[in-house]
Design an enzyme around this catalytic site. Structure first.
Site, mmCIF file in Angstrom:
data_model
loop_
_atom_site.group_PDB
_atom_site.id
_atom_site.type_symbol
_atom_site.label_atom_id
_atom_site.label_comp_id
_atom_site.label_asym_id
_atom_site.label_seq_id
_atom_site.Cartn_x
_atom_site.Cartn_y
_atom_site.Cartn_z
ATOM 1 N N GLY A 15 -4.180 18.775 -1.568
ATOM 2 C CA GLY A 15 -4.216 19.064 -3.286
ATOM 3 C C GLY A 15 -3.761 20.447 -3.403
ATOM 4 N N ARG A 76 1.330 15.397 0.426
ATOM 5 C CA ARG A 76 1.057 15.153 1.851
ATOM 6 C C ARG A 76 2.278 13.953 2.826
ATOM 7 N NH1 ARG A 76 -3.466 14.355 -1.954
ATOM 8 N NH2 ARG A 76 -5.359 15.722 -1.137
ATOM 9 N N ASP A 107 -8.703 21.060 5.695
ATOM 10 C CA ASP A 107 -8.613 20.943 6.872
ATOM 11 C C ASP A 107 -7.636 19.884 7.518
ATOM 12 O OD1 ASP A 107 -9.759 18.880 5.679
ATOM 13 O OD2 ASP A 107 -11.643 18.856 6.969
ATOM 14 N N THR A 130 -8.756 24.775 -0.953
ATOM 15 C CA THR A 130 -9.023 23.596 -1.698
ATOM 16 C C THR A 130 -10.145 24.220 -2.324
ATOM 17 O OG1 THR A 130 -10.529 21.898 -0.447
ATOM 18 C CG2 THR A 130 -10.122 23.880 0.802
ATOM 19 N N ASP A 132 -12.457 22.152 -2.983
ATOM 20 C CA ASP A 132 -14.098 21.292 -2.507
ATOM 21 C C ASP A 132 -14.676 22.431 -1.663
ATOM 22 O OD1 ASP A 132 -13.565 19.276 -3.476
ATOM 23 O OD2 ASP A 132 -12.054 18.284 -1.776
ATOM 24 N N ASP A 134 -14.983 23.077 1.763
ATOM 25 C CA ASP A 134 -15.322 21.834 2.844
ATOM 26 C C ASP A 134 -15.109 22.361 4.065
ATOM 27 O OD1 ASP A 134 -12.753 20.964 2.207
ATOM 28 O OD2 ASP A 134 -12.654 19.081 2.604
ATOM 29 N N ARG A 176 -15.205 14.107 -2.879
ATOM 30 C CA ARG A 176 -14.908 12.816 -2.343
ATOM 31 C C ARG A 176 -16.089 12.434 -0.359
ATOM 32 N NH1 ARG A 176 -9.905 11.362 -3.843
ATOM 33 N NH2 ARG A 176 -8.233 12.453 -1.901
HETATM 34 P P1 ADP Z 1 -5.648 19.196 3.373
HETATM 35 O O1 ADP Z 1 -4.986 19.630 3.503
HETATM 36 O O2 ADP Z 1 -5.785 18.875 1.848
HETATM 37 O O3 ADP Z 1 -7.281 18.836 3.956
HETATM 38 P P2 ADP Z 1 -4.735 15.855 4.159
HETATM 39 O O4 ADP Z 1 -5.877 16.104 4.649
HETATM 40 O O5 ADP Z 1 -3.899 15.218 2.870
HETATM 41 O O6 ADP Z 1 -4.689 17.511 2.622
HETATM 42 O O7 ADP Z 1 -3.351 16.925 5.134
HETATM 43 C C1 ADP Z 1 -2.216 16.840 4.228
HETATM 44 C C2 ADP Z 1 -1.115 17.066 5.122
HETATM 45 O O8 ADP Z 1 -1.542 17.253 6.249
HETATM 46 C C3 ADP Z 1 -0.699 15.723 6.233
HETATM 47 O O9 ADP Z 1 -0.445 15.208 4.501
HETATM 48 C C4 ADP Z 1 0.015 15.344 6.920
HETATM 49 O O10 ADP Z 1 1.287 16.235 7.165
HETATM 50 C C5 ADP Z 1 -0.521 16.811 7.751
HETATM 51 N N1 ADP Z 1 -1.763 16.334 8.435
HETATM 52 C C6 ADP Z 1 -3.232 16.134 8.204
HETATM 53 N N2 ADP Z 1 -2.955 15.654 9.280
HETATM 54 C C7 ADP Z 1 -2.736 15.969 10.248
HETATM 55 C C8 ADP Z 1 -2.489 15.542 12.056
HETATM 56 N N3 ADP Z 1 -3.837 15.249 12.692
HETATM 57 N N4 ADP Z 1 -1.160 15.686 12.914
HETATM 58 C C9 ADP Z 1 0.015 16.131 11.794
HETATM 59 N N5 ADP Z 1 0.085 16.810 10.602
HETATM 60 C C10 ADP Z 1 -1.124 16.255 9.996
#
Ligand code: ADP
Length: 327
Positions: A15, A76, A107, A130, A132, A134, A176
């Site tokens: 995000g 994403r 994360d 982020t 959040d 978090d 969330r």
């Molecule tokens: P944020 O970084 O805000 O927590 P997301 O959890 O949606 O957002 O993660 C962003 C992107 O990071 C995902 O769309 C994916 O491409 C990548 N990602 C997340 N977790 C993994 C993982 N375990 N292995 C590989 N890529 C990951």
């Protein structure tokens, strides 16, 4: 594995959050200062896989420090969850000689960077972007301060109407899985109750406190609720209150995406600049596969593999403060 960094890529992922641009600017300018070529990866891991990569110069990041969102865009990307996707991403970087990567995100993005660097000789540095807040391992995340100030100024406006009409307002803020925006904005606006995913709230207690205030003719009430709270955000909570206190006039306001955008605050620009600079210092000094945080006003580094293992702890004292100050 140890990587001698030659060229650096920078990207945003997950995000968006206000201050990402200030952070990109810091990464680009610090890289150039140390003589590295630097590249912007568009749309996060999606751009990495689709080879959407642009060379950055000092002027590429002119006049962006004050802008919300991200000039590199963010996304994403499901394909990056696969080894095959990550191999394509690696090939796109290595054909340009890029072997240092700065990932600004949450994360989830850090887990992606960790998987990437454990499979390929890419040195990754995470920067917490982020709203959040978090992520354990840092007192600040880029964008939180702006988001929470946006929420505060919106809630202040709602209070004027709540006060004029003697009404209960339930205001839903983002989060969330994380209650930090709710907690900080709720305390700063004098909310009577604050509901967050990290703490269980008894609906009976809320009803009791509303009834007690009704008896005292304290009719202006603000409840701030995080979207991920157990009662189902503002709409869910309104339903519960309506069932138990049908005479009560309740209004709901969901702040939504206004919390993500806008001009970053001074604090967000400052931590974005410090963290962006530090990411390049780390790459230069051979410190890899960590994310940069700030704790007690000092830079601290946490292994990417530990990102998301722990959440920031919200102590019970915060909830006690809410209760005492709302009487
Ligand atoms: P944020 O970084 O805000 O927590 P997301 O959890 O949606 O957002 O993660 C962003 C992107 O990071 C995902 O769309 C994916 O491409 C990548 N990602 C997340 N977790 C993994 C993982 N375990 N292995 C590989 N890529 C990951």
């Amino acid at each position: 594995m140890s990587v001698k960094v030659k060229k650096i890529g920078v990207m945003c992922s997950g995000g968006d959050s206000p201050g990402m641009n200030a952070c990109i600017r810091a990464v680009v300018r610090t890289s150039l200062y140390y003589g590295y070529e630097v590249f912007g990866i568009m749309r996060g891991y999606a751009g990495l896989i689709e080879d959407d990569i642009v060379k950055m110069e000092s002027r590429s990041v002119a006049n962006i420090i004050q802008r919300g969102g991200t000039i590199l865009k963010t996304a994403r990307c499901k394909d990056f969850l696969t080894k095959k996707g990550r191999k394509i991403a690696y090939d796109n970087l290595s054909k340009r000689g890029i072997n240092g990567l700065v990932v600004i995100g949450g994360d989830g993005s850090f887990r992606g960077a960790d998987a990437f660097s454990s499979e390929h000789d890419i040195a990754c540095i995470g920067l917490p972007g982020t709203i959040d807040k978090d992520i354990a391992g840092t007192d600040f995340t880029i964008g939180f301060d702006t988001a929470v100030n946006t929420a505060v100024s919106a809630i202040d406006k709602i209070r004027d109407t709540a006060d004029s009409h003697d009404r209960l307002f339930i205001i839903e803020v983002m989060g969330r899985d994380s209650g930090y925006i709710a907690l900080h904005s709720g305390i700063a606006t004098g909310a009577e109750n604050i509901l967050i995913p990290e703490k269980k709230t008894s609906i009976d207690e809320i009803i009791d406190s509303l009834q007690e205030k009704e008896r005292r003719k304290k009719l202006v009430n603000l409840i701030v609720v995080a979207e991920g709270d157990e009662y189902g955000g503002a709409i869910g909570l309104e339903k519960h209150i309506n069932e138990r206190m049908p005479q009560m006039e309740v209004r709901v306001c969901i702040l939504g995406h206004i919390q993500r955008g806008g001009t970053p605050t001074c604090l967000d620009r400052l931590i974005a600049s410090r963290m962006g600079y530090q990411a390049v210092e780390c790459l230069k000094d051979g410190l890899h596969n960590v994310f940069v945080g700030i704790q007690n006003n000092s830079i601290c580094l946490t292994p990417l593999k530990d990102a998301g293992k722990k959440k920031q702890h919200i102590s019970d004292e915060w909830m006690k403060i809410v209760k005492i100050l709302a009487t």
